[in-house]
Enzyme design. Structure first.
Site, PDB file in Angstrom:
ATOM      1  N   ASP A  45       7.430  38.330   3.227  1.00 24.09           N
ATOM      2  CA  ASP A  45       7.444  37.608   2.271  1.00 24.09           C
ATOM      3  C   ASP A  45       8.670  38.020   0.713  1.00 24.09           C
ATOM      4  O   ASP A  45       9.320  36.918  -0.469  1.00 24.09           O
ATOM      5  CB  ASP A  45       6.714  36.585   1.845  1.00 24.09           C
ATOM      6  CG  ASP A  45       5.749  36.982   1.319  1.00 24.09           C
ATOM      7  OD1 ASP A  45       5.729  39.039   0.794  1.00 24.09           O
ATOM      8  OD2 ASP A  45       3.931  36.143   0.513  1.00 24.09           O
ATOM      9  N   SER A  46       8.470  39.530   0.636  1.00 21.88           N
ATOM     10  CA  SER A  46       8.797  40.014  -0.591  1.00 21.88           C
ATOM     11  C   SER A  46      10.654  40.112  -0.884  1.00 21.88           C
ATOM     12  O   SER A  46      11.391  39.775  -1.250  1.00 21.88           O
ATOM     13  CB  SER A  46       8.959  41.469  -0.591  1.00 21.88           C
ATOM     14  OG  SER A  46       9.437  41.992   0.979  1.00 21.88           O
ATOM     15  N   ASP A  84       5.466  37.545   7.782  1.00 17.70           N
ATOM     16  CA  ASP A  84       4.948  36.777   6.892  1.00 17.70           C
ATOM     17  C   ASP A  84       4.862  35.437   6.965  1.00 17.70           C
ATOM     18  O   ASP A  84       5.600  34.609   7.252  1.00 17.70           O
ATOM     19  CB  ASP A  84       5.144  37.439   5.133  1.00 17.70           C
ATOM     20  CG  ASP A  84       4.393  38.523   5.073  1.00 17.70           C
ATOM     21  OD1 ASP A  84       3.206  39.371   5.327  1.00 17.70           O
ATOM     22  OD2 ASP A  84       5.199  39.231   3.839  1.00 17.70           O
ATOM     23  N   LYS A 114       1.849  37.813   9.962  1.00 16.03           N
ATOM     24  CA  LYS A 114       0.812  38.633   8.664  1.00 16.03           C
ATOM     25  C   LYS A 114       0.372  37.604   7.736  1.00 16.03           C
ATOM     26  O   LYS A 114       0.908  36.850   6.386  1.00 16.03           O
ATOM     27  CB  LYS A 114       1.267  39.356   7.817  1.00 16.03           C
ATOM     28  CG  LYS A 114       0.711  40.393   6.705  1.00 16.03           C
ATOM     29  CD  LYS A 114       1.016  41.746   6.489  1.00 16.03           C
ATOM     30  CE  LYS A 114       2.784  41.667   5.634  1.00 16.03           C
ATOM     31  NZ  LYS A 114       2.058  40.871   4.105  1.00 16.03           N
ATOM     32  N   GLU A 116      -2.736  36.785   4.372  1.00 19.31           N
ATOM     33  CA  GLU A 116      -3.127  37.879   2.686  1.00 19.31           C
ATOM     34  C   GLU A 116      -4.339  37.539   2.886  1.00 19.31           C
ATOM     35  O   GLU A 116      -4.973  36.110   3.105  1.00 19.31           O
ATOM     36  CB  GLU A 116      -2.759  37.104   1.937  1.00 19.31           C
ATOM     37  CG  GLU A 116      -0.655  38.563   1.917  1.00 19.31           C
ATOM     38  CD  GLU A 116      -0.164  38.181   0.682  1.00 19.31           C
ATOM     39  OE1 GLU A 116       0.679  38.093   0.560  1.00 19.31           O
ATOM     40  OE2 GLU A 116      -0.568  37.482  -0.115  1.00 19.31           O
ATOM     41  N   GLU A 184      -3.111  47.123   0.393  1.00 20.30           N
ATOM     42  CA  GLU A 184      -1.510  47.525  -0.317  1.00 20.30           C
ATOM     43  C   GLU A 184      -2.440  48.274  -1.502  1.00 20.30           C
ATOM     44  O   GLU A 184      -3.611  47.235  -2.612  1.00 20.30           O
ATOM     45  CB  GLU A 184      -0.861  46.095  -0.522  1.00 20.30           C
ATOM     46  CG  GLU A 184       0.236  46.825  -1.610  1.00 20.30           C
ATOM     47  CD  GLU A 184       1.184  45.052  -1.576  1.00 20.30           C
ATOM     48  OE1 GLU A 184       1.587  45.000  -2.304  1.00 20.30           O
ATOM     49  OE2 GLU A 184       0.658  44.419  -0.724  1.00 20.30           O
TER      50      GLU A 184
END
Length: 261
Positions: A45-46, A84, A114, A116, A184
């Site tokens: 999602d970056s 993501d 993925k 979070e 991270e």
């Protein structure tokens, strides 16, 4: 060239073979990464910041993620492809997460997703997805979608209570069935402890050298980002290279030197 499966990751940890992961948001980049032998390509999602110009990952929609994941899928033959789940496409309830993950697998052909966080509700969601055949990559430490709750992009796990919480989250996500974990922006010592304690591989980003592998945002690695995090490394400066190439083109066109007569 056989495509990688989730079994590759646990075997790599057992063999002590470091894993390598990078992000991609377009077909051409995906092709290059795949040819280079990357183990895991993440449609992260970056891309909200690197490709779409937002100031955080939060505005990214599932439709935008699908669009980019479809392009990346067309460029990948070997690497394990993960996408993501964007903010608020999986946190409301586990059935919502299943529908979002299902769309990414059916419509974009990703191999896994993925999520979070490692808090109890998210662990339950991970187990819910895994039980239904969806490979899940966990992500703890600095979780950018929670940046407002975390007080920005600060390092996580610096206090003893925080470190213990992250260690427990890692164990819980492993128990829920995650095939690997992204760690991270946490102290290297903590990341090393987690990597030792869990049986699944860890991919570090700003988490020191003792994880089972490393992951970076490709824009940072290539020197394309305006600002590179202190824990990343630019292996070249494509931003400057591209600027100089375009400027040279501008000059040649304006002088009548291109195209040659």
């Amino acid at each position: 060239m056989a495509a990688l499966s989730i079994h590759h990751f646990r075997q790599a940890k057992q063999d002590g073979q470091p894993l390598v992961a990078l992000t991609a948001a377009d077909y051409a980049t995906a092709q290059i990464l795949d040819k280079a032998g990357i183990d895991l390509i993440l449609v992260g999602d970056s891309l909200a910041m690197t490709s779409l110009g937002y100031t955080s990952t939060l505005p990214l929609t599932l439709e935008a993620m699908l669009h980019h994941a479809q392009a990346v899928r067309r460029g990948v033959e070997r690497a394990f492809l993960v996408a993501d789940l964007p903010f608020m496409t999986y946190q409301v309830q586990k059935e919502q997460a299943l529908l979002s993950a299902g769309r990414l697998m059916k419509e974009a052909g990703v191999n896994g997703v993925k999520l979070e966080g490692g808090y109890p509700d998210m662990v339950e969601t991970v187990a819910f997805l895994v039980q239904r055949g969806i490979p899940v990559l966990g992500h703890i430490g600095l979780t950018p979608q929670a940046k407002h709750q975390l007080g920005g992009y600060r390092q996580q796990g610096k206090t003893s209570p925080e470190a213990e919480r992250l260690r427990q989250e890692a164990l819980n996500l492993e128990q829920a069935g995650a095939f690997a974990l992204v760690l991270e922006h946490m102290p290297a010592e903590l990341a090393a402890q987690i990597s030792e304690q869990v049986g699944i591989p860890t991919l570090g980003i700003g988490a020191g050298p003792d994880c089972d592998g490393q992951i970076l945002v490709t824009h940072d690695l290539l020197g394309l980002s305006e600002r590179i995090p202190p824990f990343a490394k630019a292996y070249t400066n494509l931003r400057q290279t591209i600027l100089e190439a375009v400027q040279a083109f501008v000059v040649e066109v304006q002088k009548g030197a291109f195209p040659p007569s």
